[in-house]
Design a protein around this motif. Sequence first.
Motif, PDB file in Angstrom:
ATOM      1  N   LYS A   1       4.795   2.475  -8.705  1.00 53.68           N
ATOM      2  CA  LYS A   1       5.218   1.920  -7.415  1.00 53.68           C
ATOM      3  C   LYS A   1       6.668   2.283  -7.174  1.00 53.68           C
ATOM      4  CE  LYS A   1       2.000  -1.800  -6.959  1.00 53.68           C
ATOM      5  NZ  LYS A   1       1.566  -2.339  -5.707  1.00 53.68           N
ATOM      6  N   LEU A   2       6.997   2.479  -5.909  1.00 53.01           N
ATOM      7  CA  LEU A   2       8.361   2.829  -5.536  1.00 53.01           C
ATOM      8  C   LEU A   2       9.273   1.605  -5.620  1.00 53.01           C
ATOM      9  CD1 LEU A   2       7.623   5.093  -2.447  1.00 53.01           C
ATOM     10  CD2 LEU A   2       7.956   5.765  -4.837  1.00 53.01           C
ATOM     11  N   TYR A   3      10.552   1.857  -5.859  1.00 52.10           N
ATOM     12  CA  TYR A   3      11.585   0.830  -5.941  1.00 52.10           C
ATOM     13  C   TYR A   3      12.922   1.517  -5.707  1.00 52.10           C
ATOM     14  CZ  TYR A   3      11.954   2.904 -10.580  1.00 52.10           C
ATOM     15  OH  TYR A   3      12.086   3.805 -11.607  1.00 52.10           O
TER      16      TYR A   3
ATOM     17  N   THR B   1      -1.790  20.232   2.179  1.00 48.47           N
ATOM     18  CA  THR B   1      -0.410  20.313   1.686  1.00 48.47           C
ATOM     19  C   THR B   1      -0.379  20.525   0.179  1.00 48.47           C
ATOM     20  OG1 THR B   1      -0.174  17.926   1.341  1.00 48.47           O
ATOM     21  CG2 THR B   1       0.477  18.793   3.508  1.00 48.47           C
ATOM     22  N   GLY B   2      -1.481  20.228  -0.484  1.00 44.80           N
ATOM     23  CA  GLY B   2      -1.531  20.397  -1.934  1.00 44.80           C
ATOM     24  C   GLY B   2      -0.535  19.512  -2.665  1.00 44.80           C
ATOM     25  N   LEU B   3      -0.173  18.372  -2.069  1.00 44.84           N
ATOM     26  CA  LEU B   3       0.796  17.481  -2.706  1.00 44.84           C
ATOM     27  C   LEU B   3       0.291  17.023  -4.065  1.00 44.84           C
ATOM     28  CD1 LEU B   3       3.407  15.767  -2.650  1.00 44.84           C
ATOM     29  CD2 LEU B   3       2.052  13.969  -1.531  1.00 44.84           C
ATOM     30  N   ALA B   4       1.130  17.188  -5.074  1.00 48.36           N
ATOM     31  CA  ALA B   4       0.836  16.713  -6.422  1.00 48.36           C
ATOM     32  C   ALA B   4       2.137  16.233  -7.046  1.00 48.36           C
ATOM     33  CB  ALA B   4       0.226  17.828  -7.267  1.00 48.36           C
ATOM     34  N   PHE B   5       2.106  15.041  -7.609  1.00 45.12           N
ATOM     35  CA  PHE B   5       3.295  14.526  -8.289  1.00 45.12           C
ATOM     36  C   PHE B   5       3.351  15.083  -9.703  1.00 45.12           C
ATOM     37  CE2 PHE B   5       2.640  11.039  -5.166  1.00 45.12           C
ATOM     38  CZ  PHE B   5       3.837  11.185  -4.492  1.00 45.12           C
ATOM     39  N   THR B   6       4.534  15.513 -10.111  1.00 44.81           N
ATOM     40  CA  THR B   6       4.736  15.971 -11.486  1.00 44.81           C
ATOM     41  C   THR B   6       5.413  14.888 -12.326  1.00 44.81           C
ATOM     42  OG1 THR B   6       6.794  17.068 -10.820  1.00 44.81           O
ATOM     43  CG2 THR B   6       4.785  18.409 -10.856  1.00 44.81           C
TER      44      THR B   6
ATOM     45  N   PHE C   1       0.837  -1.199   0.000  1.00 47.52           N
ATOM     46  CA  PHE C   1       0.000   0.000   0.000  1.00 47.52           C
ATOM     47  C   PHE C   1       0.874   1.253   0.000  1.00 47.52           C
ATOM     48  CE2 PHE C   1      -2.263   3.450   2.048  1.00 47.52           C
ATOM     49  CZ  PHE C   1      -3.504   3.426   1.418  1.00 47.52           C
ATOM     50  N   LEU C   2       1.897   1.285   0.860  1.00 44.95           N
ATOM     51  CA  LEU C   2       2.731   2.480   1.009  1.00 44.95           C
ATOM     52  C   LEU C   2       3.596   2.783  -0.209  1.00 44.95           C
ATOM     53  CD1 LEU C   2       3.858   2.047   4.731  1.00 44.95           C
ATOM     54  CD2 LEU C   2       2.212   3.714   3.827  1.00 44.95           C
ATOM     55  N   ILE C   3       3.974   1.771  -0.969  1.00 41.86           N
ATOM     56  CA  ILE C   3       4.837   2.032  -2.132  1.00 41.86           C
ATOM     57  C   ILE C   3       4.048   2.347  -3.395  1.00 41.86           C
ATOM     58  CG2 ILE C   3       6.764   0.702  -1.189  1.00 41.86           C
ATOM     59  CD1 ILE C   3       6.080  -1.491  -3.303  1.00 41.86           C
ATOM     60  N   ASP C   4       2.727   2.279  -3.321  1.00 46.03           N
ATOM     61  CA  ASP C   4       1.871   2.669  -4.442  1.00 46.03           C
ATOM     62  C   ASP C   4       1.715   4.189  -4.385  1.00 46.03           C
ATOM     63  OD1 ASP C   4      -0.471   3.420  -5.949  1.00 46.03           O
ATOM     64  OD2 ASP C   4      -1.095   1.314  -5.916  1.00 46.03           O
ATOM     65  N   THR C   5       2.227   4.881  -5.382  1.00 53.69           N
ATOM     66  CA  THR C   5       2.274   6.345  -5.311  1.00 53.69           C
ATOM     67  C   THR C   5       0.886   6.990  -5.297  1.00 53.69           C
ATOM     68  OG1 THR C   5       2.704   6.389  -7.708  1.00 53.69           O
ATOM     69  CG2 THR C   5       4.602   6.568  -6.241  1.00 53.69           C
ATOM     70  N   GLU C   6      -0.129   6.333  -5.848  1.00 57.59           N
ATOM     71  CA  GLU C   6      -1.492   6.879  -5.753  1.00 57.59           C
ATOM     72  C   GLU C   6      -1.972   6.859  -4.307  1.00 57.59           C
ATOM     73  OE1 GLU C   6      -3.346   8.524  -8.040  1.00 57.59           O
ATOM     74  OE2 GLU C   6      -1.520   8.378  -9.236  1.00 57.59           O
TER      75      GLU C   6
ATOM     76  N   ILE D   1      -0.091   7.262  -1.683  1.00 57.71           N
ATOM     77  CA  ILE D   1       0.582   8.351  -0.966  1.00 57.71           C
ATOM     78  C   ILE D   1      -0.304   9.592  -0.993  1.00 57.71           C
ATOM     79  CG2 ILE D   1       2.573   9.915  -0.967  1.00 57.71           C
ATOM     80  CD1 ILE D   1       4.196   7.513  -2.183  1.00 57.71           C
ATOM     81  N   LEU D   2      -0.897   9.858  -2.137  1.00 56.23           N
ATOM     82  CA  LEU D   2      -1.802  11.009  -2.262  1.00 56.23           C
ATOM     83  C   LEU D   2      -3.049  10.831  -1.401  1.00 56.23           C
ATOM     84  CD1 LEU D   2      -1.536  11.594  -6.109  1.00 56.23           C
ATOM     85  CD2 LEU D   2      -0.431  12.916  -4.287  1.00 56.23           C
ATOM     86  N   LYS D   3      -3.563   9.603  -1.316  1.00 58.41           N
ATOM     87  CA  LYS D   3      -4.790   9.334  -0.561  1.00 58.41           C
ATOM     88  C   LYS D   3      -4.624   9.594   0.937  1.00 58.41           C
ATOM     89  CE  LYS D   3      -6.453   5.766  -3.706  1.00 58.41           C
ATOM     90  NZ  LYS D   3      -6.636   4.328  -3.898  1.00 58.41           N
ATOM     91  N   ILE D   4      -3.432   9.391   1.468  1.00 59.98           N
ATOM     92  CA  ILE D   4      -3.239   9.530   2.921  1.00 59.98           C
ATOM     93  C   ILE D   4      -2.534  10.834   3.301  1.00 59.98           C
ATOM     94  CG2 ILE D   4      -3.318   7.037   3.327  1.00 59.98           C
ATOM     95  CD1 ILE D   4      -0.245   7.068   3.569  1.00 59.98           C
ATOM     96  N   SER D   5      -2.189  11.656   2.323  1.00 54.62           N
ATOM     97  CA  SER D   5      -1.537  12.939   2.601  1.00 54.62           C
ATOM     98  C   SER D   5      -2.573  13.988   2.969  1.00 54.62           C
ATOM     99  CB  SER D   5      -0.733  13.407   1.390  1.00 54.62           C
ATOM    100  OG  SER D   5       0.330  12.519   1.137  1.00 54.62           O
ATOM    101  N   PRO D   6      -2.244  14.884   3.892  1.00 57.30           N
ATOM    102  CA  PRO D   6      -3.193  15.945   4.251  1.00 57.30           C
ATOM    103  C   PRO D   6      -3.541  16.797   3.030  1.00 57.30           C
ATOM    104  CG  PRO D   6      -1.345  15.893   5.792  1.00 57.30           C
ATOM    105  CD  PRO D   6      -1.009  14.964   4.670  1.00 57.30           C
TER     106      PRO D   6
END
Length: 148
Positions: A45-47, A35-40, A20-25, A27-32
């Motif tokens: 998945k992380l590796y 913070t306006g977090l957006a990946f560019t 769950f944690l390494i799925d980058t989508e 990360i957005l679901k659990i971020s406040p």
Amino acid sequence: MASFETSVQLSTTADEIFEFLIDTENILKISPPDTGLAFTNKPDKLYQGAILEFQIQGFGQVQQGSHEIIEFNSPELYIEKQITGPLKSYRHEHHVVANGDNQVTVIDRLEFEPPGGLLGFLITESKLLELFDEGFFHRHNALKAIFN
């Protein structure tokens, strides 16, 4: 270098929470949201060696940053390190510790240095600790809602 550590107990397996944690989508679901977090630019998945490029809202302006996954040991640990960003340095260790059947502790450890120059007068170590505390409170409550 300053540090921050927090943890949360979850009813799941180490494999399940790590995936769950390494799925980058996710990360957005659990971020406040504030913070306006957006990946560019990001992988799905992380590796080891993955680069995350992002924008984040902070102190009234949008900040650009990038992190690299410098260590990856599934399902126990991954470490991200700031390549570019608003802080002098930032390192985030994501630990997953199994506590028996269907119980894990997720531990987040940060090491960081506030920015220098004029920005350093606004973004102090104590202000960052407060922001990290609020951010991980949100993140951990989101994880509890999903896994408990």
